[in-house]
Design a protein around this motif. Structure first.
Motif, short mmCIF file in Angstrom:
data_model
loop_
_atom_site.label_atom_id
_atom_site.label_comp_id
_atom_site.label_asym_id
_atom_site.label_seq_id
_atom_site.Cartn_x
_atom_site.Cartn_y
_atom_site.Cartn_z
N PRO A 235 2.68 12.37 7.06
CA PRO A 235 1.74 12.74 6.00
C PRO A 235 1.94 11.96 4.70
O PRO A 235 0.96 11.55 4.06
CB PRO A 235 2.00 14.23 5.81
CG PRO A 235 2.55 14.70 7.11
CD PRO A 235 3.37 13.55 7.62
N ALA A 236 3.19 11.75 4.29
CA ALA A 236 3.45 11.03 3.04
C ALA A 236 2.97 9.59 3.14
O ALA A 236 2.34 9.06 2.19
CB ALA A 236 4.94 11.09 2.71
N GLN A 237 3.25 8.93 4.28
CA GLN A 237 2.81 7.56 4.47
C GLN A 237 1.29 7.47 4.50
O GLN A 237 0.69 6.56 3.89
CB GLN A 237 3.37 7.01 5.79
CG GLN A 237 2.90 5.59 6.10
CD GLN A 237 3.14 5.18 7.54
OE1 GLN A 237 3.23 6.05 8.42
NE2 GLN A 237 3.27 3.90 7.81
N PHE B 163 -10.27 5.73 8.22
CA PHE B 163 -9.54 6.74 8.98
C PHE B 163 -8.12 6.84 8.45
O PHE B 163 -7.36 5.87 8.50
CB PHE B 163 -9.55 6.42 10.47
CG PHE B 163 -10.90 6.60 11.10
CD1 PHE B 163 -11.22 7.79 11.74
CD2 PHE B 163 -11.85 5.60 11.03
CE1 PHE B 163 -12.48 7.97 12.31
CE2 PHE B 163 -13.11 5.77 11.59
CZ PHE B 163 -13.41 6.96 12.22
N ALA B 164 -7.77 8.03 7.98
CA ALA B 164 -6.45 8.23 7.39
C ALA B 164 -5.34 8.10 8.41
O ALA B 164 -4.28 7.51 8.14
CB ALA B 164 -6.38 9.60 6.72
N ASP B 165 -5.56 8.65 9.60
CA ASP B 165 -4.48 8.79 10.58
C ASP B 165 -4.58 7.81 11.74
O ASP B 165 -4.02 8.03 12.80
CB ASP B 165 -4.45 10.22 11.12
CG ASP B 165 -5.83 10.72 11.53
OD1 ASP B 165 -6.80 9.93 11.51
OD2 ASP B 165 -5.96 11.92 11.86
N ARG B 166 -5.29 6.71 11.54
CA ARG B 166 -5.43 5.69 12.59
C ARG B 166 -4.93 4.34 12.11
O ARG B 166 -5.10 3.98 10.95
CB ARG B 166 -6.90 5.56 13.03
CG ARG B 166 -7.46 6.77 13.75
CD ARG B 166 -6.79 7.00 15.10
NE ARG B 166 -6.88 5.84 15.97
CZ ARG B 166 -7.93 5.55 16.73
NH1 ARG B 166 -8.97 6.36 16.75
NH2 ARG B 166 -7.93 4.49 17.51
N GLY C 116 -1.62 19.60 7.68
CA GLY C 116 -0.66 19.05 6.73
C GLY C 116 -1.02 17.64 6.31
O GLY C 116 -0.87 17.26 5.14
N MET C 117 -1.54 16.85 7.25
CA MET C 117 -1.97 15.49 6.95
C MET C 117 -3.15 15.50 5.97
O MET C 117 -3.16 14.77 4.97
CB MET C 117 -2.39 14.80 8.25
CG MET C 117 -2.69 13.33 8.10
SD MET C 117 -1.26 12.30 8.37
CE MET C 117 -0.95 12.57 10.11
N ASP D 283 -7.30 0.38 -4.41
CA ASP D 283 -7.18 -1.07 -4.27
C ASP D 283 -8.10 -1.64 -3.19
O ASP D 283 -8.24 -2.86 -3.08
CB ASP D 283 -5.72 -1.42 -3.95
CG ASP D 283 -5.44 -2.91 -4.05
OD1 ASP D 283 -5.87 -3.53 -5.05
OD2 ASP D 283 -4.79 -3.45 -3.13
N ARG D 284 -8.69 -0.76 -2.37
CA ARG D 284 -9.58 -1.16 -1.28
C ARG D 284 -8.86 -2.02 -0.24
O ARG D 284 -9.48 -2.89 0.41
CB ARG D 284 -10.81 -1.91 -1.80
CG ARG D 284 -11.66 -1.10 -2.76
CD ARG D 284 -12.31 0.08 -2.08
NE ARG D 284 -13.10 0.89 -3.01
CZ ARG D 284 -13.73 2.01 -2.68
NH1 ARG D 284 -13.67 2.45 -1.44
NH2 ARG D 284 -14.42 2.68 -3.56
N THR D 285 -7.55 -1.79 -0.05
CA THR D 285 -6.82 -2.53 0.97
C THR D 285 -5.97 -1.59 1.81
O THR D 285 -5.62 -0.49 1.37
CB THR D 285 -5.89 -3.60 0.34
OG1 THR D 285 -4.92 -2.96 -0.49
CG2 THR D 285 -6.68 -4.62 -0.45
N LEU D 286 -5.64 -2.05 3.02
CA LEU D 286 -4.71 -1.36 3.92
C LEU D 286 -3.83 -2.40 4.59
O LEU D 286 -4.19 -3.57 4.69
CB LEU D 286 -5.48 -0.60 5.01
CG LEU D 286 -6.16 0.72 4.68
CD1 LEU D 286 -6.85 1.25 5.93
CD2 LEU D 286 -5.17 1.74 4.15
#
Length: 253
Positions: free
Chosen positions: A187-189, A163-166, A229-230, A200-203
């Motif tokens: 959005p940039a972050q 999930f991009a925004d979670r 925009g996101m 890299d398969r990391t968060l």
């Protein structure tokens, strides 16, 4: 990498998100099935727009909870949940076929999605519903969830989702929407996080730790603040990093 978004979530004259704009960005559309959101006309029109743009249609099944937008847990009997899910897949599949394609995957929504990360009885019900409707349909879910493990054991194709925004907990689950850090709005972050995820398969989790995330598809919620925009920032960031955006499921009819 596949990009997906939850669409078709308006109801009657009430509209949620900019589905038309999102369909110009994503490769897969998780379209509501009328139980947590969406009315027949909205869903048909969303399917038609997806087909026109070459976006793959998925059935986003959920609890029978229009008032709560499918974000409240319901303690179903397994047989009732199976029937409700088959009903939803079939309804959206009929609309998708009328639009010129068909449902090509299934993704649970909201509270059901989060419940079946650990709730094996409900996870098994979702697996049973998909298998009985069409065992060739892939299922989209959280990596390491009971749902994906049971689906794989049942012979279904499993697709791991990020999930991009979670925000994420250290164990790889999503931060509750009721807690600080659940939703990301820069959005940039977010784009930078997703490039790191793919390459890299990391968060970085909510507590600052680095966690490993394996994903085949990235979701940008269509109802998030600044969702379009996101999604555009994530799409463009991935493309700039040399990542090809394409759906995990093929063309339908």
């Amino acid at each position: 990498m596949d990009l997906n978004s939850d669409l078709g979530e308006g109801f009657g004259t009430w509209r949620l998100g900019d589905d038309a704009a999102m369909l110009d960005i994503v490769s897969s559309a998780n379209i509501a099935c009328g139980f947590h959101a969406g009315d027949p006309r909205t869903l048909l029109e969303t399917c038609e727009r997806a087909v026109a743009r070459g976006v793959v249609i998925g059935a986003q099944v959920g609890y029978r909870d229009l008032a709560g937008f499918g974000r409240r847990f319901i303690d179903y009997e397994p047989e009732e949940l199976v029937a409700d899910l088959i009903y939803q897949i079939g309804a959206l599949d009929g609309l998708a076929r009328a639009a010129g394609d068909r449902v090509l995957y299934v993704k649970p929504h909201g509270a059901l999605y989060n419940t079946i990360v650990h709730h094996e009885q409900q996870a098994a019900a979702v697996v049973d519903a998909v298998r009985r409707y069409d065992p060739d349909l892939p299922v989209l879910g959280l990596p390491g969830s009971a749902f994906l493990l049971l689906a794989e054991d049942a012979g279904l194709r499993t697709v791991r989702e990020a999930f991009a925004d979670r925000g994420y907990n250290p164990d790889g689950t999503l931060v509750s929407r009721r807690s600080p850090g659940a939703l990301l709005d820069d959005p940039a972050q977010v784009a930078e996080r997703m490039v790191r995820l793919v390459t890299d398969r990391t968060l970085v989790a909510a507590d600052g730790s680095t966690i490993k995330i394996e994903a085949d598809s990235i979701c940008v919620h269509g109802d998030s603040p600044g969702a379009v925009g996101m999604a555009r920032a994530v799409h463009d960031g991935l493309v700039a990093a040399g990542v090809r955006i394409n759906a995990f499921a093929g063309s339908g009819l």
